[in-house]
Scaffold this motif. Structure first.
Motif, short mmCIF file in Angstrom:
data_model
loop_
_atom_site.label_atom_id
_atom_site.label_comp_id
_atom_site.label_asym_id
_atom_site.label_seq_id
_atom_site.Cartn_x
_atom_site.Cartn_y
_atom_site.Cartn_z
N LYS A 1 4.74 20.69 -6.18
CA LYS A 1 3.74 21.03 -5.18
C LYS A 1 2.35 20.53 -5.62
O LYS A 1 1.63 19.90 -4.84
CB LYS A 1 3.72 22.55 -4.96
N VAL A 2 2.02 20.78 -6.89
CA VAL A 2 0.70 20.34 -7.36
C VAL A 2 0.64 18.81 -7.43
O VAL A 2 -0.43 18.21 -7.33
CB VAL A 2 0.34 20.94 -8.75
N MET A 3 1.78 18.19 -7.61
CA MET A 3 1.82 16.71 -7.60
C MET A 3 1.70 16.16 -6.18
O MET A 3 1.60 14.95 -6.00
CB MET A 3 3.15 16.21 -8.18
N ASN A 4 1.79 17.04 -5.17
CA ASN A 4 1.78 16.63 -3.76
C ASN A 4 2.96 15.74 -3.42
O ASN A 4 2.83 14.75 -2.69
CB ASN A 4 0.46 15.92 -3.41
N ARG A 5 4.14 16.08 -3.94
CA ARG A 5 5.32 15.27 -3.64
C ARG A 5 5.96 15.68 -2.31
O ARG A 5 6.80 14.98 -1.77
CB ARG A 5 6.34 15.36 -4.78
N ARG A 6 5.62 16.85 -1.81
CA ARG A 6 6.06 17.31 -0.49
C ARG A 6 7.57 17.42 -0.30
O ARG A 6 8.11 17.10 0.75
CB ARG A 6 5.41 16.46 0.61
N PHE B 1 16.53 -2.58 -3.08
CA PHE B 1 15.22 -2.20 -2.56
C PHE B 1 14.60 -1.15 -3.46
O PHE B 1 15.29 -0.40 -4.13
CB PHE B 1 15.33 -1.68 -1.11
N MET B 2 13.28 -1.15 -3.50
CA MET B 2 12.55 -0.12 -4.23
C MET B 2 11.08 -0.13 -3.84
O MET B 2 10.58 -1.16 -3.48
CB MET B 2 12.73 -0.26 -5.74
N THR B 3 10.44 1.06 -3.86
CA THR B 3 10.93 2.34 -4.29
C THR B 3 11.13 3.26 -3.08
O THR B 3 10.44 3.13 -2.09
CB THR B 3 9.90 2.98 -5.24
N SER B 4 12.04 4.22 -3.23
CA SER B 4 12.28 5.20 -2.18
C SER B 4 11.62 6.52 -2.56
O SER B 4 11.71 6.94 -3.71
CB SER B 4 13.77 5.46 -2.03
N HIS B 5 10.99 7.16 -1.61
CA HIS B 5 10.41 8.49 -1.85
C HIS B 5 11.40 9.52 -1.31
O HIS B 5 11.84 9.42 -0.17
CB HIS B 5 9.07 8.60 -1.13
N PRO B 6 11.74 10.53 -2.13
CA PRO B 6 12.75 11.51 -1.69
C PRO B 6 12.42 12.17 -0.34
O PRO B 6 13.33 12.41 0.45
CB PRO B 6 12.75 12.56 -2.80
N LYS B 7 11.15 12.43 -0.08
CA LYS B 7 10.84 13.15 1.16
C LYS B 7 11.21 12.32 2.40
O LYS B 7 11.47 12.87 3.45
CB LYS B 7 9.36 13.58 1.21
N GLY C 1 0.80 -1.23 0.00
CA GLY C 1 0.00 0.00 0.00
C GLY C 1 0.83 1.27 0.00
O GLY C 1 2.07 1.24 -0.03
N CYS C 2 0.13 2.40 -0.01
CA CYS C 2 0.80 3.70 -0.03
C CYS C 2 -0.10 4.75 0.60
O CYS C 2 -1.32 4.74 0.40
CB CYS C 2 1.11 4.09 -1.48
N ASN C 3 0.51 5.66 1.36
CA ASN C 3 -0.25 6.74 2.01
C ASN C 3 -0.01 8.10 1.37
O ASN C 3 -0.46 9.11 1.87
CB ASN C 3 0.19 6.88 3.48
N ASN C 4 0.76 8.13 0.27
CA ASN C 4 1.25 9.43 -0.19
C ASN C 4 0.28 10.23 -1.05
O ASN C 4 0.34 11.45 -1.07
CB ASN C 4 2.58 9.25 -0.92
N PHE C 5 -0.57 9.57 -1.76
CA PHE C 5 -1.56 10.27 -2.59
C PHE C 5 -0.93 11.37 -3.45
O PHE C 5 -1.36 12.52 -3.41
CB PHE C 5 -2.70 10.83 -1.73
N CYS C 6 0.10 11.03 -4.21
CA CYS C 6 0.57 11.93 -5.25
C CYS C 6 -0.64 12.15 -6.17
O CYS C 6 -1.38 11.19 -6.44
CB CYS C 6 1.73 11.30 -6.01
N THR C 7 -0.85 13.38 -6.63
CA THR C 7 -2.17 13.69 -7.22
C THR C 7 -2.44 12.99 -8.56
O THR C 7 -3.57 12.95 -9.01
CB THR C 7 -2.34 15.22 -7.41
N TYR C 8 -1.38 12.46 -9.19
CA TYR C 8 -1.57 11.77 -10.47
C TYR C 8 -1.80 10.27 -10.31
O TYR C 8 -2.13 9.59 -11.28
CB TYR C 8 -0.32 11.97 -11.36
N CYS C 9 -1.60 9.74 -9.10
CA CYS C 9 -1.35 8.30 -8.96
C CYS C 9 -2.55 7.52 -8.44
O CYS C 9 -3.21 7.91 -7.47
CB CYS C 9 -0.16 8.10 -8.04
#
Ligand code: SAH
Ligand code: SF4
Ligand code: F3S
Length: 470
Positions: free
Chosen positions: A305-310, A266-272, A188-196
């Protein structure tokens, strides 16, 4: 943090295995050994899920085939990440109408991320009536129960309820490879990037218990696996939901402590969430491969920012500099989206600047594809397809030049590589992977398969390296 996810109990998994054994008694009486076809789309997470589906099928008495005409059961494990992936699946499922007409007893199953989307499940219900079973990632653990029902009663089954997600341990696996293995560490994922679409179809982040992961890796090393990839949509947030929190760096150290000669990826890593502690751990752990897939998606802060990458691009580049200072020969890769809604060509050019600065070894590049129900799908998207394609081509041309230069720098060096397969190109005997996972086409004795060997690099192009066993 409260655990929102359900752990499927050992007793429930046992019940599924008992149902497999019941099915096996039935299939054992059929005239021919029944065969199953499992077709997988999408990412490594889906590959790992298909290994579990095969594990269940084998326990039900099935062998495997690639021929839909021979298969008593067909399972298509789908991906929803971009429109193109979905169209391919629907085309192939549509064609099975004819196969099923010739073999009415055939069971056709669709699973994975795409069918977890409500509108897709509805489309299958209405327009693909030859599909017998539809189940999302949340229901995979009860696949035997669903097959059992289909074999004993008529009708169709849809198991696609919207859930936060679960974890099930003890599902058997049939792995596709004897040298490289996937190990899911979280789902799963909690990040909700706006395109994904992933958070909608795979549910919330949930981590497997470290002891279950370590036991699986120990088992793989004992079986001779040499290259183990820890999988999750954002491995850097591993452990936040565990009763006794443990972070990803600690897990990496614990895997590194398992005795044996093997590589850890390992993958994937989120930069934030990629931290200095992670980079230090990578530098310190000798089995952790010197490679990081750290997607930045777009080089412009407004778009991020609009992608919500934080994170900002300055944060990202500072992390890359920190990592390079600790591991100078680190191999870097990224995912990039071109043509996110509202991205101007000038903003896109910021992405090119990041490529020039970081100099990735390879990239995975995509043109933005709107996904139903995600915030970006309802954003203004004025740029034409042609203009997006032109930007996309500029990006790949720049990366091709960088990849070619980076690959050329290997020529003349001797690199310790894992020989991972026999070559499908008759000019070479084997393929191998550098620790950074670059592909090497190798001339040499085929008995080296599955071993770490020194390879002398003699040539290169933008896709791969060429060499001979030293
Ligand atoms: N969890 C990973 C990526 C999973 S999806 C991460 O966060 O990096 C793999 C890649 O597909 C993403 O990194 C992104 O580049 C791309 N992608 C996701 N949604 C997309 C969309 N709607 N259109 C185009 N590319 C997309
Ligand atoms: Fe999608 Fe973002 Fe989660 Fe990756 S981190 S799976 S891109 S929502
Ligand atoms: Fe596709 Fe699902 Fe992976 S949408 S990319 S298979 S998580």
């Amino acid at each position: 943090m409260e655990r929102k996810t359900t752990q499927i109990s050992q007793a429930e998994v046992e019940r599924q295995l008992t149902l497999c054994d019941d099915i096996c008694r039935v299939t054992g009486q059929w005239a021919d050994k029944p065969l199953a076809l499992v077709d997988t789309y999408g990412c490594q997470q889906n590959e790992a899920d298909s290994e579990r589906i095969r594990g269940y099928l084998e326990r039900m008495g099935f062998g495997f085939t690639d021929d839909p005409e021979q298969a008593r059961i067909i399972v298509i494990n789908t991906c929803a990440i971009r429109e193109h992936a979905e169209q391919r699946v629907l085309g192939n499922v549509g064609a099975l109408v004819h196969t099923k007409r010739r073999h009415p007893e055939q069971l056709i199953c669709l699973c994975g991320c795409m069918v977890q989307e409500k509108h897709v499940a509805e489309k299958i219900r209405q327009s693909y009536r030859h599909v017998d079973l539809v189940f999302g990632p949340h229901a995979l653990w009860k696949f035997p129960e669903m097959v059992h029902t289909l074999l004993t009663q008529r009708g169709r089954i849809f198991s696609v309820a919207d859930e936060a997600g679960s974890i099930a341990e003890g599902i058997p696996t049939v792995r596709q490879d004897g040298i490289k293995a996937w190990v899911s560490i979280m789902y799963g994922c909690n990040n909700f990037c706006t395109y994904c679409i992933v958070p909608y179809v795979r549910g919330r982040e949930r981590s497997r218990a470290p002891e279950d992961i370590l036991e699986e890796v120990r088992g793989l090393v004992a079986q001779g696996y040499k290259d183990i990839t820890l999988l999750g949509q954002n491995v850097n947030s591993y452990g936040k939901d565990l009763p006794e929190p443990m972070d990803f760096s600690d897990l990496l150290s614990a895997v590194n402590d398992i005795p044996g000669e093997f590589l850890i990826r390992f993958m994937t890593s989120h930069p934030k969430d990629a931290t200095h502690k992670l980079f230090e751990t990578m530098a310190r752990c000798e089995k952790v491969a010197p490679v990081l897939h750290l997607p930045f998606q777009a080089g412009n802060d407004r778009i991020l920012k609009v992608m919500n990458r934080r994170h900002t691009i300055a944060d990202y580049l500072a992390k890359i500099r920190d990592l390079k200072s600790l591991i100078p020969d680190i191999v870097l890769t990224s995912d990039i989206i071109v043509g996110f809604p509202g991205e101007t060509t000038q903003e896109f050019e910021d992405t090119l600047k990041v490529l020039e600065e970081v100099r990735y070894d390879a990239l995975f590049t995509f043109i933005y594809s709107p996904r139903v129900g995600t915030p970006a799908a309802s954003m203004d998207d004025p740029m034409s397809r042609e203009e997006k394609l032109a930007n996309f081509n500029r990006l790949t041309a720049l990366q091709d030049a960088i990849s070619e230069e980076k690959h050329a720098a290997y020529i003349g060096k001797t690199v310790r590589c894992l020989v991972d397969a026999l070559s499908d190109d008759s000019r070479y005997d084997l393929t191998a992977r550098t620790p950074g996972n670059r592909l090497v086409r190798v001339v040499g004795d085929k008995s080296a398969l599955g071993q770490f060997k020194d390879v002398k690099i003699t040539g290169a192009n933008k896709w791969s390296l060429f060499g001979e066993l030293a």
